[in-house]
Design an enzyme around this catalytic site. Structure first.
Site, short mmCIF file in Angstrom:
data_model
loop_
_atom_site.label_atom_id
_atom_site.label_comp_id
_atom_site.label_asym_id
_atom_site.label_seq_id
_atom_site.Cartn_x
_atom_site.Cartn_y
_atom_site.Cartn_z
N GLY A 1 -2.63 -7.58 -5.93
CA GLY A 1 -3.08 -6.72 -4.84
C GLY A 1 -2.10 -6.67 -3.67
CG ASN B 1 -3.64 -16.93 -3.80
OD1 ASN B 1 -2.99 -17.94 -3.52
ND2 ASN B 1 -3.17 -16.00 -4.60
CE1 TYR C 1 -9.49 -14.11 -4.56
CE2 TYR C 1 -9.63 -14.51 -2.20
CZ TYR C 1 -9.09 -14.82 -3.43
OH TYR C 1 -8.17 -15.83 -3.53
CG ASP D 1 2.01 0.20 -0.07
OD1 ASP D 1 1.75 -0.91 0.44
OD2 ASP D 1 2.79 0.33 -1.04
CG ASP E 1 -0.61 -12.70 -1.94
OD1 ASP E 1 0.33 -12.77 -1.14
OD2 ASP E 1 -1.13 -13.69 -2.47
N GLY F 1 -10.88 -6.43 -2.78
CA GLY F 1 -10.21 -6.12 -4.04
C GLY F 1 -10.66 -7.09 -5.12
P1 ADP Z 1 -8.63 -9.78 -2.04
O1 ADP Z 1 -8.15 -10.81 -3.04
O2 ADP Z 1 -8.78 -10.36 -0.64
O3 ADP Z 1 -9.81 -9.02 -2.53
P2 ADP Z 1 -6.79 -7.60 -2.74
O4 ADP Z 1 -5.35 -7.55 -2.40
O5 ADP Z 1 -7.16 -7.72 -4.18
O6 ADP Z 1 -7.39 -8.81 -1.86
O7 ADP Z 1 -7.53 -6.32 -2.16
C1 ADP Z 1 -7.86 -6.12 -0.80
C2 ADP Z 1 -7.94 -4.64 -0.51
O8 ADP Z 1 -6.62 -4.13 -0.35
C3 ADP Z 1 -8.56 -3.81 -1.63
O9 ADP Z 1 -9.41 -2.84 -1.02
C4 ADP Z 1 -7.35 -3.15 -2.31
O10 ADP Z 1 -7.68 -1.88 -2.85
C5 ADP Z 1 -6.42 -2.98 -1.15
N1 ADP Z 1 -4.97 -2.90 -1.48
C6 ADP Z 1 -4.32 -3.27 -2.62
N2 ADP Z 1 -2.98 -3.06 -2.48
C7 ADP Z 1 -2.79 -2.56 -1.22
C8 ADP Z 1 -1.65 -2.13 -0.48
N3 ADP Z 1 -0.42 -2.18 -0.99
N4 ADP Z 1 -1.84 -1.67 0.79
C9 ADP Z 1 -3.08 -1.63 1.33
N5 ADP Z 1 -4.19 -2.03 0.69
C10 ADP Z 1 -4.05 -2.48 -0.58
#
Ligand code: ADP
Length: 169
Positions: free
Chosen positions: A32, A24, A126, A10, A34, A124
């Site tokens: 996610g 975003n 996107y 994480d 963010d 994720g």
């Molecule tokens: P985007 O909108 O740019 O796709 P996301 O946050 O939805 O961003 O996802 C980006 C990547 O980060 C995905 O591979 C997701 O599985 C991963 N992810 C989600 N939460 C965490 C976290 N707490 N730490 C690290 N990676 C994460």
């Protein structure tokens, strides 16, 4: 020479000078990475983001760009927010995804960060295919001339870790 390291975990649990947020363009939070960053980092990050929206980024942060704020309660000095492109099968947006990594490193260098933790931007919500997202991430960091000493990719699950690992080798 920038060292690239991979860890599974994480990103909000990492210790680094800067932690990159897959934001975003509103800069006002989302799901996610963010959501996790704002939850664990506390309200100071959102406060900085609101100031950015009230000043330089009235229309939000454009895709492919990056900007730094405080890291609040995270174990870091800065959060660098970057906006990845939404995946499109019809249009090649890989230049914008590469730009996220390049611009985040430029901002990291500007603030003086030597260690930077990145998530797999755009892979994720996107929808960017993980293998391709990993290739662009690693190739762009390798091709960027920067004073940043360590780039750490923090991969949330085994599949993401494997994708990055196979590009690194
Ligand atoms: P985007 O909108 O740019 O796709 P996301 O946050 O939805 O961003 O996802 C980006 C990547 O980060 C995905 O591979 C997701 O599985 C991963 N992810 C989600 N939460 C965490 C976290 N707490 N730490 C690290 N990676 C994460």
């Amino acid at each position: 020479m920038t060292t690239i390291t991979l860890v599974r975990g994480d990103i909000t649990r990492q210790t680094a000078d800067a932690i990159v947020n897959a934001a975003n363009s509103s800069l006002l939070g989302g799901g996610g990475v963010d959501g996790a960053i704002h939850r664990r980092g506390g309200p100071a990050i959102l406060e900085d983001c609101r100031k950015l929206r009230a000043s330089h980024y009235g229309k939000g942060l454009p895709t492919g760009q990056a900007v730094a704020t405080t890291a609040g309660d995270l174990d870091a000095r800065w959060v660098i927010h970057t906006v990845g492109p939404v995946w499109s099968a019809a249009e090649d947006r890989s230049g914008l995804l590469a730009s996220c990594y390049r611009e985040s490193l430029r901002v990291a260098e500007e603030v003086g960060a030597r260690t930077v933790a990145f998530p797999a931007v755009s892979t994720g919500v996107y929808g960017w295919p993980m293998d391709d997202g990993a290739r662009i991430a690693v190739e762009t960091v390798r091709a960027t001339d920067t004073t940043v000493e360590e780039v750490r990719f923090v991969l949330f699950d085994e599949r993401a870790y494997e994708a990055f690992d196979s590009v690194i080798r």
